[in-house]
Design a protein around this motif. Sequence first.
Motif, PDB file in Angstrom:
ATOM      1  N   TRP A  34       0.884  -1.197  -0.101  1.00  0.00           N
ATOM      2  CA  TRP A  34      -0.029  -0.078  -0.060  1.00  0.00           C
ATOM      3  C   TRP A  34       0.846   1.211  -0.061  1.00  0.00           C
ATOM      4  CZ3 TRP A  34      -0.817   2.851   4.972  1.00  0.00           C
ATOM      5  CH2 TRP A  34      -1.692   4.229   4.663  1.00  0.00           C
ATOM      6  N   ASP A  35       1.797   1.309   0.740  1.00  0.00           N
ATOM      7  CA  ASP A  35       2.888   2.324   0.861  1.00  0.00           C
ATOM      8  C   ASP A  35       4.377   1.846   0.941  1.00  0.00           C
ATOM      9  OD1 ASP A  35       4.276   4.712   1.430  1.00  0.00           O
ATOM     10  OD2 ASP A  35       3.076   5.214   3.155  1.00  0.00           O
ATOM     11  N   PRO A  36       4.868   2.083  -0.451  1.00  0.00           N
ATOM     12  CA  PRO A  36       6.236   1.504  -0.727  1.00  0.00           C
ATOM     13  C   PRO A  36       7.412   2.269   0.060  1.00  0.00           C
ATOM     14  CG  PRO A  36       5.094   1.496  -2.867  1.00  0.00           C
ATOM     15  CD  PRO A  36       4.186   2.436  -1.553  1.00  0.00           C
ATOM     16  N   SER A  37       6.797   3.594   0.894  1.00  0.00           N
ATOM     17  CA  SER A  37       7.984   4.239   1.654  1.00  0.00           C
ATOM     18  C   SER A  37       7.923   3.648   2.810  1.00  0.00           C
ATOM     19  CB  SER A  37       7.522   5.635   1.775  1.00  0.00           C
ATOM     20  OG  SER A  37       6.122   5.711   2.546  1.00  0.00           O
ATOM     21  N   LEU A  38       7.227   2.549   3.449  1.00  0.00           N
ATOM     22  CA  LEU A  38       7.333   1.930   4.622  1.00  0.00           C
ATOM     23  C   LEU A  38       8.529   0.991   4.659  1.00  0.00           C
ATOM     24  CD1 LEU A  38       3.661   0.913   5.438  1.00  0.00           C
ATOM     25  CD2 LEU A  38       4.976   2.340   7.077  1.00  0.00           C
ATOM     26  N   ARG A  39       9.181   1.089   5.699  1.00  0.00           N
ATOM     27  CA  ARG A  39      10.549   0.180   5.608  1.00  0.00           C
ATOM     28  C   ARG A  39      10.125  -0.877   7.141  1.00  0.00           C
ATOM     29  NH1 ARG A  39      10.466   1.397   1.492  1.00  0.00           N
ATOM     30  NH2 ARG A  39      12.175   2.248   0.220  1.00  0.00           N
ATOM     31  N   PHE A  40      10.802  -1.873   7.045  1.00  0.00           N
ATOM     32  CA  PHE A  40      10.644  -2.708   8.279  1.00  0.00           C
ATOM     33  C   PHE A  40      12.213  -2.360   8.835  1.00  0.00           C
ATOM     34  CE2 PHE A  40       7.904  -5.971   6.518  1.00  0.00           C
ATOM     35  CZ  PHE A  40       7.286  -6.247   7.874  1.00  0.00           C
ATOM     36  N   SER A  41      12.169  -2.289  10.133  1.00  0.00           N
ATOM     37  CA  SER A  41      13.355  -2.169  11.008  1.00  0.00           C
ATOM     38  C   SER A  41      14.072  -3.401  10.757  1.00  0.00           C
ATOM     39  CB  SER A  41      12.920  -1.957  12.587  1.00  0.00           C
ATOM     40  OG  SER A  41      14.182  -1.831  13.345  1.00  0.00           O
ATOM     41  N   GLY A 101      10.654  11.890   8.361  1.00  0.00           N
ATOM     42  CA  GLY A 101       9.300  11.701   7.911  1.00  0.00           C
ATOM     43  C   GLY A 101       9.000  10.265   7.311  1.00  0.00           C
ATOM     44  N   ARG A 102       9.832   9.463   7.626  1.00  0.00           N
ATOM     45  CA  ARG A 102       9.704   8.065   7.026  1.00  0.00           C
ATOM     46  C   ARG A 102       8.873   7.094   8.293  1.00  0.00           C
ATOM     47  NH1 ARG A 102      14.717   8.979   4.919  1.00  0.00           N
ATOM     48  NH2 ARG A 102      15.530   7.349   6.153  1.00  0.00           N
ATOM     49  N   ASP A 103       7.910   6.215   7.635  1.00  0.00           N
ATOM     50  CA  ASP A 103       7.633   5.363   8.733  1.00  0.00           C
ATOM     51  C   ASP A 103       8.228   4.029   8.959  1.00  0.00           C
ATOM     52  OD1 ASP A 103       5.568   7.340   9.364  1.00  0.00           O
ATOM     53  OD2 ASP A 103       4.366   6.509   7.699  1.00  0.00           O
ATOM     54  N   VAL A 104       8.836   3.581  10.026  1.00  0.00           N
ATOM     55  CA  VAL A 104       9.148   2.311  10.414  1.00  0.00           C
ATOM     56  C   VAL A 104       8.412   1.306  10.980  1.00  0.00           C
ATOM     57  CG1 VAL A 104      11.328   1.234  11.373  1.00  0.00           C
ATOM     58  CG2 VAL A 104      11.398   3.679  10.513  1.00  0.00           C
ATOM     59  N   LEU A 105       8.276   0.002  10.299  1.00  0.00           N
ATOM     60  CA  LEU A 105       7.613  -1.085  10.803  1.00  0.00           C
ATOM     61  C   LEU A 105       8.246  -1.957  11.597  1.00  0.00           C
ATOM     62  CD1 LEU A 105       4.349  -1.657  10.194  1.00  0.00           C
ATOM     63  CD2 LEU A 105       5.280  -2.992   8.416  1.00  0.00           C
ATOM     64  N   PHE A 106       7.755  -2.147  12.565  1.00  0.00           N
ATOM     65  CA  PHE A 106       8.326  -3.487  13.640  1.00  0.00           C
ATOM     66  C   PHE A 106       7.126  -4.518  13.704  1.00  0.00           C
ATOM     67  CE2 PHE A 106      10.793   0.244  14.814  1.00  0.00           C
ATOM     68  CZ  PHE A 106      11.932  -0.307  15.130  1.00  0.00           C
ATOM     69  N   ASP A 107       7.678  -5.772  13.766  1.00  0.00           N
ATOM     70  CA  ASP A 107       6.920  -7.109  13.706  1.00  0.00           C
ATOM     71  C   ASP A 107       7.411  -7.441  14.852  1.00  0.00           C
ATOM     72  OD1 ASP A 107       5.788  -9.525  13.669  1.00  0.00           O
ATOM     73  OD2 ASP A 107       6.280  -9.882  11.393  1.00  0.00           O
TER      74      ASP A 107
END
Length: 219
Positions: A34-41, A101-107
């Motif tokens: 959905w948002d390619p700017s999202l990055r996994f930590s 301004g970049r979101d970072v995703l944590f699982d």
Amino acid sequence: MTATDPMARRGLLIILSSPSGAGKSTLAKMLMGWDPSLRFSVSATTRAARPGEVDGEHYHFMAEAAFKSLVAKGAMLEHAHVFGHFYGSPMAPVATAIEAGRDVLFDIDWQGAQQIRNSALGRHTLSIFILPPSIPELRRRLESRGQDGSDVIAKRMQKSWDEISHWDGYDYVLINDDLETSFARLKTIITAERLRRAQQPGLADHVRKLHAQFEEGQP
């Protein structure tokens, strides 16, 4: 990102947690599409790299002494000791991404989520817990993946109770009874949270400019 730009925003540190089989990993992949700017930590670990793993891409591989030094300095957002090795999330690259301004995703699990919420970046954290619609459905999903034997599934089911018991420590909780509905709700949550005042550093300057215009007789 500049603080004088009223449209600029800080990134979010987005935490997704759930018991195994509730759909967390699938939803995370959907978010990335959905948002390619999202990055996994990218986590750090003291274990050796496995064949095909690339330093800085799959993990930040480091010596135990270097890892412990970062922990002692408070430079790890979260960390844990698992099967004889240390794992953790370095703070510096996440802080840099957030300020840009970049979101970072944590699982991660509830323990890692708790550590991050209590860290220096806690105010930029958005935590979301994914619940299954029922325990029988959770078991069905684990079995339908065909990845684990019955003994592993039994251990995952046993662990799920402890994980589910921490649901109330999260900002949002979604019951994943329908994947597309859950995904739509997840997008709504993230879109709204990106507009929090704490995420928009340029707002204060913009309001000051509005006040100045009134004082200058330009209503």
